[in-house]
Design a protein around this motif. Structure first.
Motif, short mmCIF file in Angstrom:
data_model
loop_
_atom_site.label_atom_id
_atom_site.label_comp_id
_atom_site.label_asym_id
_atom_site.label_seq_id
_atom_site.Cartn_x
_atom_site.Cartn_y
_atom_site.Cartn_z
N ALA A 38 0.83 -1.56 0.02
CA ALA A 38 -0.11 0.35 -0.10
C ALA A 38 0.99 1.19 0.37
O ALA A 38 0.42 2.33 -0.25
N VAL A 39 1.84 1.50 0.52
CA VAL A 39 2.75 2.46 0.72
C VAL A 39 3.38 2.28 -0.45
O VAL A 39 3.34 3.74 -1.33
N VAL A 40 4.37 1.72 -1.29
CA VAL A 40 4.33 1.63 -3.07
C VAL A 40 3.48 2.13 -3.50
O VAL A 40 3.89 2.73 -4.05
N LEU A 41 2.52 1.40 -3.66
CA LEU A 41 1.67 1.80 -4.74
C LEU A 41 1.36 3.58 -4.19
O LEU A 41 0.99 3.75 -5.42
N GLU A 42 0.59 4.24 -3.59
CA GLU A 42 0.50 5.36 -2.88
C GLU A 42 1.87 6.32 -3.17
O GLU A 42 1.25 7.47 -3.95
N CYS A 43 2.81 6.10 -3.08
CA CYS A 43 4.22 6.45 -3.15
C CYS A 43 4.14 7.16 -4.71
O CYS A 43 4.20 7.56 -5.01
N GLU A 44 3.86 5.67 -5.48
CA GLU A 44 4.01 5.71 -6.99
C GLU A 44 2.55 7.02 -7.38
O GLU A 44 2.70 7.24 -8.06
N ALA A 45 1.46 6.53 -7.34
CA ALA A 45 0.09 7.16 -7.32
C ALA A 45 0.68 8.76 -7.26
O ALA A 45 0.32 9.28 -7.96
N GLN A 46 1.80 9.37 -5.99
CA GLN A 46 2.00 10.29 -6.09
C GLN A 46 2.66 10.97 -6.29
O GLN A 46 3.62 12.19 -6.33
N GLY A 47 3.72 10.16 -6.82
CA GLY A 47 5.03 10.43 -7.71
C GLY A 47 5.49 10.92 -6.03
O GLY A 47 7.09 11.80 -6.44
N LEU A 48 5.71 9.81 -5.72
CA LEU A 48 6.55 10.32 -4.42
C LEU A 48 7.80 9.25 -4.52
O LEU A 48 7.62 8.16 -4.63
N PRO A 49 9.08 9.52 -4.78
CA PRO A 49 10.11 8.21 -4.51
C PRO A 49 10.38 7.55 -3.41
O PRO A 49 9.80 8.04 -2.71
N TRP A 50 10.39 7.03 -3.37
CA TRP A 50 9.91 5.93 -1.82
C TRP A 50 11.72 4.91 -2.04
O TRP A 50 12.44 4.57 -3.30
N SER A 51 12.11 4.52 -1.10
CA SER A 51 13.43 3.73 -0.74
C SER A 51 12.85 2.13 0.42
O SER A 51 12.12 3.07 1.21
N PHE A 52 13.40 1.61 0.17
CA PHE A 52 13.33 0.37 2.11
C PHE A 52 14.97 0.31 2.23
O PHE A 52 15.95 0.61 1.31
N ILE A 53 15.03 0.36 3.70
CA ILE A 53 15.71 0.66 4.42
C ILE A 53 15.95 -0.30 4.83
O ILE A 53 15.46 -0.89 5.89
N ASN A 54 17.51 -1.02 5.38
CA ASN A 54 17.70 -2.18 5.74
C ASN A 54 18.14 -1.71 7.18
O ASN A 54 18.78 -0.47 7.85
N LEU A 55 17.16 -2.76 8.46
CA LEU A 55 17.44 -1.98 9.51
C LEU A 55 19.08 -2.27 10.26
O LEU A 55 18.89 -1.25 10.52
N SER A 56 19.23 -2.53 9.37
CA SER A 56 21.08 -3.08 10.41
C SER A 56 21.67 -1.70 9.91
O SER A 56 22.63 -0.91 10.21
N LYS A 57 21.28 -1.51 8.37
CA LYS A 57 22.55 -0.45 8.30
C LYS A 57 21.31 0.95 8.52
O LYS A 57 22.41 2.21 9.21
N LEU A 58 20.72 1.16 9.01
CA LEU A 58 19.77 2.59 10.03
C LEU A 58 20.42 2.59 10.88
O LEU A 58 21.03 3.71 11.63
N LYS A 59 20.54 1.63 11.46
CA LYS A 59 21.27 1.19 13.38
C LYS A 59 22.94 1.59 13.11
O LYS A 59 22.83 2.26 14.24
N VAL A 60 23.02 1.22 12.15
CA VAL A 60 24.48 1.79 12.41
C VAL A 60 24.80 3.15 11.34
O VAL A 60 25.27 3.53 12.32
N HIS A 61 23.99 3.48 10.86
CA HIS A 61 24.00 5.06 11.20
C HIS A 61 23.78 5.65 12.08
O HIS A 61 25.01 6.84 12.06
N ALA A 68 21.88 -2.27 17.71
CA ALA A 68 21.43 -1.02 18.18
C ALA A 68 20.27 -1.34 19.17
O ALA A 68 19.29 -1.81 17.77
N LYS A 69 20.29 -1.06 19.73
CA LYS A 69 18.87 -1.89 20.75
C LYS A 69 18.04 -0.25 20.53
O LYS A 69 18.39 1.06 20.37
N LYS A 70 15.75 -0.23 20.41
CA LYS A 70 15.71 1.22 21.19
C LYS A 70 15.91 2.13 22.00
O LYS A 70 15.98 3.45 21.90
N PRO A 71 16.48 1.52 22.61
CA PRO A 71 16.72 3.28 23.94
C PRO A 71 18.40 3.69 22.90
O PRO A 71 18.80 4.96 23.19
#
Length: 106
Positions: A38-61, A68-71
């Protein structure tokens, strides 16, 4: 999900970041697949770029650690932005920061 994007994507929105499912158990993440679609479909309908982000890469960043944990994410957000964020807010802020810092949406 489409309503959330319509409601929150301002005209200057650069794109939408979606965390990839992180569980190895299909039964744990199977409910996420329709929402991701649904997110991808709506992004496409709105002309918004979208990207998936790997959780481990996000935590490293955010923290320098892929496990890393939530805290940890919250503490890193506090260090970067000098604000206290809830667990989900910190994750969302780091997804946006990752996109901006990585120039995902040019």
């Amino acid at each position: 999900m489409a309503g959330i994007i319509k409601l929150n994507a301002s005209p200057d929105c650069l794109g939408v970041c979606v965390e990839e499912p992180f569980s190895g158990q299909f039964s744990s993440v199977k409910a996420l697949f329709p929402m991701i679609g649904a997110v991808v479909l709506e992004c496409e309908a709105q002309g918004l770029p979208w990207s998936f982000i790997n959780l481990s890469k996000l935590k490293v960043h955010a923290t320098g650690k892929g496990n890393a944990k939530k805290p940890d994410m919250q503490a890193a957000a506090k260090a970067r932005w000098a604000v206290d964020l809830g667990e989900d807010e910190a994750d969302a802020a780091w997804a946006a920061a990752f996109a901006m810092d990585s120039n995902l949406f040019g």
